[in-house]
Design a protein around this motif. Sequence first.
Motif, mmCIF file in Angstrom:
data_model
loop_
_atom_site.group_PDB
_atom_site.id
_atom_site.type_symbol
_atom_site.label_atom_id
_atom_site.label_comp_id
_atom_site.label_asym_id
_atom_site.label_seq_id
_atom_site.Cartn_x
_atom_site.Cartn_y
_atom_site.Cartn_z
ATOM 1 N N GLU A 70 33.159 -14.272 -6.475
ATOM 2 C CA GLU A 70 32.556 -13.885 -7.753
ATOM 3 C C GLU A 70 33.569 -13.085 -8.566
ATOM 4 O OE1 GLU A 70 28.612 -12.099 -7.453
ATOM 5 O OE2 GLU A 70 28.581 -12.673 -5.334
ATOM 6 N N VAL A 71 33.798 -13.520 -9.811
ATOM 7 C CA VAL A 71 34.751 -12.841 -10.685
ATOM 8 C C VAL A 71 34.140 -12.710 -12.072
ATOM 9 C CG1 VAL A 71 37.062 -12.887 -11.700
ATOM 10 C CG2 VAL A 71 36.701 -13.832 -9.407
ATOM 11 N N ASP A 72 34.215 -11.512 -12.663
ATOM 12 C CA ASP A 72 33.780 -11.354 -14.049
ATOM 13 C C ASP A 72 34.594 -12.282 -14.940
ATOM 14 O OD1 ASP A 72 32.017 -9.426 -13.287
ATOM 15 O OD2 ASP A 72 33.136 -7.730 -14.112
ATOM 16 N N ARG A 73 33.922 -13.056 -15.781
ATOM 17 C CA ARG A 73 34.612 -14.034 -16.621
ATOM 18 C C ARG A 73 34.917 -13.520 -18.015
ATOM 19 N NH1 ARG A 73 37.142 -17.797 -13.614
ATOM 20 N NH2 ARG A 73 35.840 -18.277 -11.807
ATOM 21 N N THR A 74 34.450 -12.344 -18.344
ATOM 22 C CA THR A 74 34.804 -11.717 -19.619
ATOM 23 C C THR A 74 34.971 -10.218 -19.404
ATOM 24 O OG1 THR A 74 32.489 -11.356 -20.280
ATOM 25 C CG2 THR A 74 33.525 -13.424 -20.988
ATOM 26 N N VAL A 75 35.732 -9.610 -20.306
ATOM 27 C CA VAL A 75 35.897 -8.154 -20.298
ATOM 28 C C VAL A 75 35.965 -7.707 -21.752
ATOM 29 C CG1 VAL A 75 38.411 -8.380 -20.086
ATOM 30 C CG2 VAL A 75 37.311 -6.229 -19.469
ATOM 31 N N PRO A 76 35.250 -6.639 -22.139
ATOM 32 C CA PRO A 76 35.242 -6.199 -23.541
ATOM 33 C C PRO A 76 36.645 -5.849 -24.037
ATOM 34 C CG PRO A 76 33.516 -5.101 -22.281
ATOM 35 C CD PRO A 76 34.381 -5.799 -21.292
ATOM 36 N N LEU A 77 36.876 -6.082 -25.326
ATOM 37 C CA LEU A 77 38.164 -5.754 -25.930
ATOM 38 C C LEU A 77 38.205 -4.290 -26.350
ATOM 39 C CD1 LEU A 77 38.804 -8.892 -28.181
ATOM 40 C CD2 LEU A 77 39.922 -8.309 -26.016
ATOM 41 N N ALA A 78 39.431 -3.772 -26.413
ATOM 42 C CA ALA A 78 39.650 -2.405 -26.883
ATOM 43 C C ALA A 78 40.679 -2.429 -27.998
ATOM 44 C CB ALA A 78 40.138 -1.524 -25.725
ATOM 45 N N THR A 79 40.580 -1.472 -28.909
ATOM 46 C CA THR A 79 41.592 -1.322 -29.957
ATOM 47 C C THR A 79 42.707 -0.430 -29.426
ATOM 48 O OG1 THR A 79 40.395 0.562 -30.865
ATOM 49 C CG2 THR A 79 39.909 -1.622 -31.796
ATOM 50 N N GLY A 80 43.751 -0.316 -30.197
ATOM 51 C CA GLY A 80 44.849 0.546 -29.789
ATOM 52 C C GLY A 80 46.018 -0.244 -29.228
ATOM 53 N N PRO A 81 47.087 0.466 -28.845
ATOM 54 C CA PRO A 81 48.310 -0.200 -28.388
ATOM 55 C C PRO A 81 48.156 -0.831 -27.011
ATOM 56 C CG PRO A 81 48.501 2.168 -28.106
ATOM 57 C CD PRO A 81 47.213 1.931 -28.839
ATOM 58 N N CYS A 82 49.062 -1.754 -26.699
ATOM 59 C CA CYS A 82 49.077 -2.391 -25.379
ATOM 60 C C CYS A 82 49.978 -1.582 -24.466
ATOM 61 C CB CYS A 82 49.580 -3.838 -25.502
ATOM 62 S SG CYS A 82 49.634 -4.721 -23.926
ATOM 63 N N ASN A 83 49.405 -0.669 -23.772
ATOM 64 C CA ASN A 83 50.184 0.162 -22.845
ATOM 65 C C ASN A 83 49.892 -0.280 -21.407
ATOM 66 O OD1 ASN A 83 51.421 1.722 -24.891
ATOM 67 N ND2 ASN A 83 49.568 2.966 -25.085
ATOM 68 N N ASP A 84 49.186 0.539 -20.655
ATOM 69 C CA ASP A 84 48.853 0.199 -19.272
ATOM 70 C C ASP A 84 47.585 -0.657 -19.266
ATOM 71 O OD1 ASP A 84 48.544 0.042 -16.547
ATOM 72 O OD2 ASP A 84 47.788 2.101 -16.327
ATOM 73 N N TRP A 85 47.720 -1.938 -19.638
ATOM 74 C CA TRP A 85 46.529 -2.783 -19.761
ATOM 75 C C TRP A 85 45.889 -3.066 -18.403
ATOM 76 C CZ3 TRP A 85 46.623 -7.555 -17.359
ATOM 77 C CH2 TRP A 85 47.876 -8.100 -17.045
ATOM 78 N N ARG A 86 46.694 -3.094 -17.341
ATOM 79 C CA ARG A 86 46.114 -3.325 -16.013
ATOM 80 C C ARG A 86 45.214 -2.155 -15.624
ATOM 81 N NH1 ARG A 86 51.365 -5.064 -15.889
ATOM 82 N NH2 ARG A 86 51.744 -7.231 -15.238
ATOM 83 N N GLY A 87 45.703 -0.944 -15.853
ATOM 84 C CA GLY A 87 44.880 0.222 -15.546
ATOM 85 C C GLY A 87 43.636 0.291 -16.411
ATOM 86 N N ALA A 88 43.771 -0.145 -17.680
ATOM 87 C CA ALA A 88 42.638 -0.099 -18.603
ATOM 88 C C ALA A 88 41.516 -1.037 -18.188
ATOM 89 C CB ALA A 88 43.108 -0.442 -20.018
ATOM 90 N N LEU A 89 41.848 -2.068 -17.409
ATOM 91 C CA LEU A 89 40.820 -3.009 -16.963
ATOM 92 C C LEU A 89 39.866 -2.382 -15.946
ATOM 93 C CD1 LEU A 89 43.002 -6.216 -16.498
ATOM 94 C CD2 LEU A 89 41.093 -5.960 -18.095
ATOM 95 N N ASP A 90 40.332 -1.338 -15.252
ATOM 96 C CA ASP A 90 39.519 -0.695 -14.214
ATOM 97 C C ASP A 90 38.987 -1.750 -13.235
ATOM 98 O OD1 ASP A 90 38.195 1.157 -12.705
ATOM 99 O OD2 ASP A 90 36.540 1.456 -14.136
ATOM 100 N N ALA A 91 39.923 -2.528 -12.663
ATOM 101 C CA ALA A 91 39.547 -3.619 -11.751
ATOM 102 C C ALA A 91 38.992 -3.064 -10.449
ATOM 103 C CB ALA A 91 40.769 -4.494 -11.467
ATOM 104 N N ARG A 92 37.916 -3.690 -9.973
ATOM 105 C CA ARG A 92 37.268 -3.257 -8.721
ATOM 106 C C ARG A 92 37.093 -4.478 -7.822
ATOM 107 N NH1 ARG A 92 32.780 1.079 -11.118
ATOM 108 N NH2 ARG A 92 34.274 2.138 -12.533
ATOM 109 N N PHE A 93 37.707 -4.394 -6.651
ATOM 110 C CA PHE A 93 37.703 -5.510 -5.715
ATOM 111 C C PHE A 93 36.795 -5.148 -4.547
ATOM 112 C CE2 PHE A 93 41.637 -5.412 -8.051
ATOM 113 C CZ PHE A 93 41.817 -6.729 -8.455
ATOM 114 N N GLY A 94 35.609 -5.727 -4.572
ATOM 115 C CA GLY A 94 34.619 -5.377 -3.565
ATOM 116 C C GLY A 94 34.125 -6.579 -2.793
ATOM 117 N N GLN A 95 32.965 -6.426 -2.216
ATOM 118 C CA GLN A 95 32.366 -7.449 -1.358
ATOM 119 C C GLN A 95 31.168 -8.067 -2.050
ATOM 120 O OE1 GLN A 95 31.842 -6.375 2.845
ATOM 121 N NE2 GLN A 95 29.770 -7.223 2.730
ATOM 122 N N GLY A 96 31.078 -9.403 -1.939
ATOM 123 C CA GLY A 96 29.965 -10.113 -2.538
ATOM 124 C C GLY A 96 28.804 -10.236 -1.578
#
Length: 504
Positions: free
Chosen positions: A230-256
């Motif tokens: 199971e993977v989220d197929r969308t993520v809300p957009l944010a304004t502002g510069p493209c800096n640490d975009w990976r960190g901004a995603l707040d990815a969480r890898f858990g159990q289904g």
Amino acid sequence: MVAMLRTLFVARAAAACRCAWLNAAALRRCATLITLAGLGFASESHAQPPDEVRSALRQAGVPDEALAFVVVDLASRRTLLEWQPARPMNPASLAKLVTTQAALERLGPAFTWATPVWLQGAVNDGVLDGSLHIKGSGDPKLVHERLWLLLRRVMQLGVREIRGDIVLDGSAFAVSDTPPGEFDGESLRPYNVRPSALLLNYGAVVYTFTPDAATGAARVSVEPALARSEVDRTVPLATGPCNDWRGALDARFGQGASASEPRVRFAGRYPLACGEQSWALADAHPASYEQRLLEGLWREMGGTLLGRVREGPAPVGVKPSFEHRSPPLAEVVRDINKFSNNVMAEQLSLTLAREAAPSVPATPEAARAGLLRWVNERAGVAAAAGTVLGNGSGLSRETRLSPRLLARLLVLAHATPTMPELMASLPVAAVDGTTRGMRSGAGRAHLKTGSLRDVYGLAGYVLAADGRRLVIAAMINHAQANAARPALEALVQWASSSTPARAP
């Protein structure tokens, strides 16, 4: 006295080589004596590194004592410059030079891996009334596209539905169940994927984020498609510069729904300014990755599976329905060295152990021992003193090689029939691979890089402006090693100058 000893060794080397065709032992004596005769008995130089090298070290806060290097003229085999050349250092990924050249010499550049496949049961009207068996032999490049070709061959044999299971046999390697993040705690980094006899797609997943300003969200695509994931197929957009975009995603890898069914969520936002970006990660549930990949790909291709994908032994004493062949070793070596692929290097070292003893599963211990034997045979036991090989990739805190030994191996490799394959596998300075960002030696140096926390190194071949080809091997072991990269680039610049001379 030194000149007399050198003359004696040259004479003995010539005699050994005249008789080398008689047996393997004579060939090993020939290689060792040539090494000793050609590289001489140079003692450690007490000359300081070039001023520009020392200046770059000082700017990074690294003392001269943390650096060790050798520069050798390939034609004359004369040492032009050296600093602590015999000091055993952690080479990081420079260890891949040992693994790849040993493989080229032992296996030959045209060597390929065979992955046998059995259709165990009758095939009628598109239905396999039985199971599909796949047995791994260590192929380092059984990536998504090539796995698709393997399954396409199954379909070409008339199979659309498998009433039994897809059975995977990885018994050719015996690798411990070490957690993938044990090295540095970064279990999701692709470089930490563990080797396997049936390694599929490097155990990796690529998430691609494509922003759509009209909907206010970024679409998430996943490659390859994995069953029961199971993977989220969308993520809300944010304004502002493209800096640490990976960190901004707040990815969480858990159990289904179960322990073998992962759930990937993106609880943060994706910056619109980043445009489309891709993020390659090791799968968070490696124990079930191969099963989910095969099941997902088979169904995506329109196939039906009534059973499941599981581990199990391949048929014994039965000819396979077909064999899926890998690209040649020369191409695999190029991928390993150009892009410093750790798991491919591990696959290669284990393959060397497997080829040396095909009746038993290859182990990391056997792989290390085999590489060390090759080093001793090629460079001589005395030259290899202090050498420690933690594994075939250099992703190790225990590995130790001296610059002098590494330079010696590169000099010897240049005289072998596989020299073109090895040199072509090395990144071209400032052009491709891991040296793309270099500023010195642009287009004139073929250099392998090595980098870990507290480690940075360069080794390979440099074409000087006057047409001479030089061998360079240099390493820094220090907490600020990666900040001192300009020091090694300065050394490459020194080597590529028109008339490099011995430092005073």
